[in-house]
Design a protein around this motif. Structure first.
Motif, PDB file in Angstrom:
ATOM      1  N   GLN A  84       1.713   6.196   3.119  1.00  0.00           N
ATOM      2  CA  GLN A  84       1.281   4.916   3.760  1.00  0.00           C
ATOM      3  C   GLN A  84       0.497   4.127   2.711  1.00  0.00           C
ATOM      4  O   GLN A  84      -0.558   3.685   2.789  1.00  0.00           O
ATOM      5  N   LEU A  85       1.383   3.628   1.552  1.00  0.00           N
ATOM      6  CA  LEU A  85       0.750   2.846   0.418  1.00  0.00           C
ATOM      7  C   LEU A  85       0.099   1.706   0.935  1.00  0.00           C
ATOM      8  O   LEU A  85      -1.165   1.585   0.469  1.00  0.00           O
ATOM      9  N   GLY A  86       0.553   0.851   1.867  1.00  0.00           N
ATOM     10  CA  GLY A  86       0.154  -0.491   2.226  1.00  0.00           C
ATOM     11  C   GLY A  86      -0.958  -0.287   3.126  1.00  0.00           C
ATOM     12  O   GLY A  86      -1.791  -1.367   3.411  1.00  0.00           O
ATOM     13  N   ALA A  87      -1.279   0.836   3.636  1.00  0.00           N
ATOM     14  CA  ALA A  87      -2.635   0.628   4.600  1.00  0.00           C
ATOM     15  C   ALA A  87      -3.928   0.872   3.638  1.00  0.00           C
ATOM     16  O   ALA A  87      -4.874   0.643   4.348  1.00  0.00           O
ATOM     17  N   SER A  88      -3.816   0.875   2.518  1.00  0.00           N
ATOM     18  CA  SER A  88      -4.944   0.867   1.550  1.00  0.00           C
ATOM     19  C   SER A  88      -4.963  -0.663   0.737  1.00  0.00           C
ATOM     20  O   SER A  88      -4.338  -1.331   0.949  1.00  0.00           O
ATOM     21  N   ASP A  89      -6.392  -0.872   0.135  1.00  0.00           N
ATOM     22  CA  ASP A  89      -6.768  -2.108  -0.265  1.00  0.00           C
ATOM     23  C   ASP A  89      -6.057  -1.887  -1.616  1.00  0.00           C
ATOM     24  O   ASP A  89      -5.446  -1.050  -1.954  1.00  0.00           O
ATOM     25  N   THR A  90      -5.857  -3.238  -2.229  1.00  0.00           N
ATOM     26  CA  THR A  90      -5.200  -3.331  -3.493  1.00  0.00           C
ATOM     27  C   THR A  90      -5.570  -2.505  -4.585  1.00  0.00           C
ATOM     28  O   THR A  90      -4.685  -1.773  -5.347  1.00  0.00           O
ATOM     29  N   VAL A  91      -6.755  -2.215  -4.713  1.00  0.00           N
ATOM     30  CA  VAL A  91      -7.281  -1.259  -5.986  1.00  0.00           C
ATOM     31  C   VAL A  91      -7.049   0.152  -5.592  1.00  0.00           C
ATOM     32  O   VAL A  91      -6.327   0.843  -6.552  1.00  0.00           O
ATOM     33  N   ASN A  92      -6.993   0.476  -4.363  1.00  0.00           N
ATOM     34  CA  ASN A  92      -6.537   2.021  -4.000  1.00  0.00           C
ATOM     35  C   ASN A  92      -5.106   2.068  -3.923  1.00  0.00           C
ATOM     36  O   ASN A  92      -4.669   3.183  -4.255  1.00  0.00           O
ATOM     37  N   GLN A  93      -4.380   1.075  -3.834  1.00  0.00           N
ATOM     38  CA  GLN A  93      -2.784   1.053  -4.078  1.00  0.00           C
ATOM     39  C   GLN A  93      -2.570   1.262  -5.537  1.00  0.00           C
ATOM     40  O   GLN A  93      -1.663   1.967  -5.824  1.00  0.00           O
ATOM     41  N   ALA A  94      -3.046   0.464  -6.230  1.00  0.00           N
ATOM     42  CA  ALA A  94      -2.995   0.380  -7.664  1.00  0.00           C
ATOM     43  C   ALA A  94      -3.267   1.794  -8.319  1.00  0.00           C
ATOM     44  O   ALA A  94      -2.697   2.418  -9.182  1.00  0.00           O
ATOM     45  N   LEU A  95      -4.279   2.485  -7.835  1.00  0.00           N
ATOM     46  CA  LEU A  95      -4.760   3.904  -8.233  1.00  0.00           C
ATOM     47  C   LEU A  95      -3.700   4.583  -7.961  1.00  0.00           C
ATOM     48  O   LEU A  95      -3.390   5.750  -8.559  1.00  0.00           O
ATOM     49  N   SER A  96      -3.243   4.663  -6.815  1.00  0.00           N
ATOM     50  CA  SER A  96      -2.170   5.569  -6.085  1.00  0.00           C
ATOM     51  C   SER A  96      -0.803   5.495  -7.251  1.00  0.00           C
ATOM     52  O   SER A  96      -0.253   6.842  -7.857  1.00  0.00           O
ATOM     53  N   ILE A  97      -0.552   4.248  -7.355  1.00  0.00           N
ATOM     54  CA  ILE A  97       0.628   4.244  -8.246  1.00  0.00           C
ATOM     55  C   ILE A  97       0.394   4.738  -9.500  1.00  0.00           C
ATOM     56  O   ILE A  97       1.269   5.222 -10.300  1.00  0.00           O
ATOM     57  N   GLY A  98      -0.757   4.228 -10.176  1.00  0.00           N
ATOM     58  CA  GLY A  98      -1.189   4.608 -11.470  1.00  0.00           C
ATOM     59  C   GLY A  98      -1.020   6.041 -11.741  1.00  0.00           C
ATOM     60  O   GLY A  98      -0.792   6.706 -12.651  1.00  0.00           O
TER      61      GLY A  98
END
Length: 312
Positions: free
Chosen positions: A174-188
């Motif tokens: 559930q990537l969208g359940a995180s805030d933007t910086v946490n989403q970017a961390l997961s993707i990176g």
């Protein structure tokens, strides 16, 4: 029978992993091949990508791939990963860019002995503290020191980019359940995992034989990727979050790719794995066919009838 114009690549003539592009992400297209090139076709046309210039190919939503493309990708030693917004999933990997099992044998030997296993763990932590002497710390102290270092990096990047930070929070799948910086961390981080997997596979090591991480099919992938997060994925994540973009996935991937090239991470990963496994360049001698174990570390050529006589 080989099809006209299609020839299996010679591993010895292909670029080594450290000389290749880091990764290529494709989505919403059909992937096939033309001779030694991978082709990607969408409504805007067709692009050809030489297969032996890639280390890892990430396939996003809306992609389909032909059998001929898979054949080329496997022969060229390209790691193939299907991915989506929910994170990287590893479903296939190309063959190693070596015909020798020496890296794998050395890795298995080191991970199976308590003393040598600990020595590699120490090397991994020491790489994180190049300016400090941590050689006398226990494993628990090293973990504590690393945890404090990571927390400080998060605080530093938060101050630098003006992005609030309340901790690493994400929900698997559930990537969208995180805030933007946490989403970017997961993707990176997933991009780093993909590249580490590609380098590990290309060298002929096992992704599952980890030292700090254990018990998972990608343990060694996590070990290697963790060496570079504070330099690459964490700074990029805060930078992306500071821009207020809605295109978090695509922008993060592009910035990560830029940093991988700028920091020569393919070359660094290759060198660091050699250092961790204590593999000398002379140990990379290729073998055209398997040998027979002869005890005491010695090898005997195969294909010989050791029973004597005429071999019949």
């Amino acid at each position: 029978m080989e099809l006209p114009g299609i020839r299996k690549p010679d591993l010895s003539t292909m670029p080594q992993i450290s000389d290749r592009l880091s990764f290529l992400y494709l989505e919403k297209c059909e992937i096939s091949r033309t001779d030694s090139a991978i082709t990607a076709t969408d409504r805007n046309g067709t692009v050809e990508i030489p297969a032996d210039t890639l280390s890892v190919l990430l396939l996003g939503p809306g992609t389909s791939i032909t059998h001929r493309a898979i054949e080329l990708i496997g022969d060229a030693g390209v790691t193939l990963i299907w991915t989506g917004e929910n994170g990287v999933r590893y479903y296939a990997a190309g063959r190693a860019l070596t015909q020798s099992s020496r890296y794998l044998q050395k890795q298995a030997m080191l991970v199976s002995d308590e003393k040598s296993h600990m020595e590699v763990v120490r090397k991994m932590y020491i790489m994180r503290f190049p300016d400090d002497d941590v050689s006398g710390l226990t494993l628990q102290q090293l973990r504590g020191r690393e945890g404090a270092r990571i927390r400080e990096v998060y605080r530093r990047e938060s101050r630098q980019w003006g992005v609030p930070w309340s901790g690493r929070r994400y929900v698997p799948d559930q990537l969208g359940a995180s805030d933007t910086v946490n989403q970017a961390l997961s993707i990176g981080n997933n991009c780093l995992y993909a590249l580490a997997h590609a380098v590990i596979s290309a060298l002929g090591c096992s992704p599952g034989l980890g030292f700090i991480h254990v018990g998972h099919a990608l343990s060694f992938v996590y070990d290697i990727a963790d060496l570079y997060k504070t330099e690459i994925s964490i700074p990029v994540a805060f930078e992306i979050a500071s821009q207020g973009t809605t295109q978090v996935e695509s922008m993060t991937r592009r910035r990560i790719r830029d940093e991988l090239v700028r920091q020569h991470l393919l070359e660094r990963m290759t060198k660091d794995i050699k250092t961790l496994l204590d593999v000398d360049d002379q140990d990379e001698e290729e073998i055209d066919r398997p040998a027979l174990w002869n005890g005491g570390g010695a090898e005997t050529p195969q294909g010989v009838n050791y029973g004597g006589g005429d071999g019949s």
